[in-house]
Design a protein around this motif. Structure first.
Motif, PDB file in Angstrom:
ATOM      1  N   THR A  50       0.840  -1.200   0.000  1.00  0.00           N
ATOM      2  CA  THR A  50       0.000   0.000   0.000  1.00  0.00           C
ATOM      3  C   THR A  50       0.873   1.247   0.000  1.00  0.00           C
ATOM      4  O   THR A  50       2.041   1.207   0.412  1.00  0.00           O
ATOM      5  N   ILE A  51       0.260   2.331  -0.458  1.00  0.00           N
ATOM      6  CA  ILE A  51       0.908   3.630  -0.379  1.00  0.00           C
ATOM      7  C   ILE A  51      -0.148   4.653  -0.001  1.00  0.00           C
ATOM      8  O   ILE A  51      -1.229   4.697  -0.602  1.00  0.00           O
ATOM      9  N   SER A  60       4.049  -6.525   2.351  1.00  0.00           N
ATOM     10  CA  SER A  60       3.924  -7.787   3.046  1.00  0.00           C
ATOM     11  C   SER A  60       5.314  -8.403   3.183  1.00  0.00           C
ATOM     12  O   SER A  60       6.224  -8.099   2.420  1.00  0.00           O
ATOM     13  N   ASP A  61       5.446  -9.268   4.149  1.00  0.00           N
ATOM     14  CA  ASP A  61       6.742  -9.910   4.367  1.00  0.00           C
ATOM     15  C   ASP A  61       7.186 -10.696   3.143  1.00  0.00           C
ATOM     16  O   ASP A  61       8.382 -10.809   2.872  1.00  0.00           O
ATOM     17  N   ARG A  66      11.786  -6.785  -2.398  1.00  0.00           N
ATOM     18  CA  ARG A  66      11.746  -7.145  -3.825  1.00  0.00           C
ATOM     19  C   ARG A  66      10.808  -6.240  -4.620  1.00  0.00           C
ATOM     20  O   ARG A  66      11.053  -5.980  -5.793  1.00  0.00           O
ATOM     21  N   PHE A  67       9.727  -5.800  -4.008  1.00  0.00           N
ATOM     22  CA  PHE A  67       8.727  -4.973  -4.693  1.00  0.00           C
ATOM     23  C   PHE A  67       8.833  -3.539  -4.195  1.00  0.00           C
ATOM     24  O   PHE A  67       9.179  -3.279  -3.042  1.00  0.00           O
ATOM     25  N   VAL A  68       8.509  -2.612  -5.087  1.00  0.00           N
ATOM     26  CA  VAL A  68       8.493  -1.185  -4.736  1.00  0.00           C
ATOM     27  C   VAL A  68       7.206  -0.567  -5.270  1.00  0.00           C
ATOM     28  O   VAL A  68       6.910  -0.670  -6.461  1.00  0.00           O
ATOM     29  N   ILE A  69       6.463   0.068  -4.375  1.00  0.00           N
ATOM     30  CA  ILE A  69       5.241   0.758  -4.779  1.00  0.00           C
ATOM     31  C   ILE A  69       5.521   2.253  -4.876  1.00  0.00           C
ATOM     32  O   ILE A  69       6.305   2.806  -4.094  1.00  0.00           O
TER      33      ILE A  69
END
Length: 122
Positions: A50-51, A60-61, A66-69
């Protein structure tokens, strides 16, 4: 009318990257909290990231590191950059706007896009 349109899904090999986009309209994007959920058929809905309107982020863990929002207020678009993808990231990814960010349930109070499919092969 709230509209969310996801794009950017596809098939990729493990270790690869994809960037999902969500074009939003019909509400005040600058004031909204946005996020991404994912779901595999038969499994529960999982909150991915979320942002907030002031750029506070949650991951999430399972995707942290690995992910960027990110979001582009000028273009009412939220992005999810997904790196080092794993086969377990395979799912339908949904963009959502709302205020009730449940970790393992798709909130019925939210607005949703139709989703974009991500397939990661080993």
């Amino acid at each position: 009318q709230v509209q969310l349109m996801e794009s950017g899904g596809g098939s990729v090999q493990a270790g690869g990257s994809l960037t999902l986009s969500c074009a939003a309209s019909g509400f005040s994007f600058d004031d909204a909290d946005m996020g991404w959920y994912r779901q595999v058929p038969g499994n529960e809905c999982e909150l991915v990231s979320t942002i907030s309107s002031d750029d506070n982020t949650y991951y999430s863990d399972s995707v942290k590191g690995r992910f960027v929002i990110s979001q582009d207020n000028a273009n009412n678009t939220v992005y999810l950059q997904m790196n080092s993808l794993k086969p377990e990231d395979t799912a339908m990814y949904y963009c959502s706007v709302g205020s009730e960010w449940l970790r393992f349930e798709c909130p019925r109070t939210h607005w949703w896009g139709r989703g974009t499919e991500v397939t990661v092969s080993s």
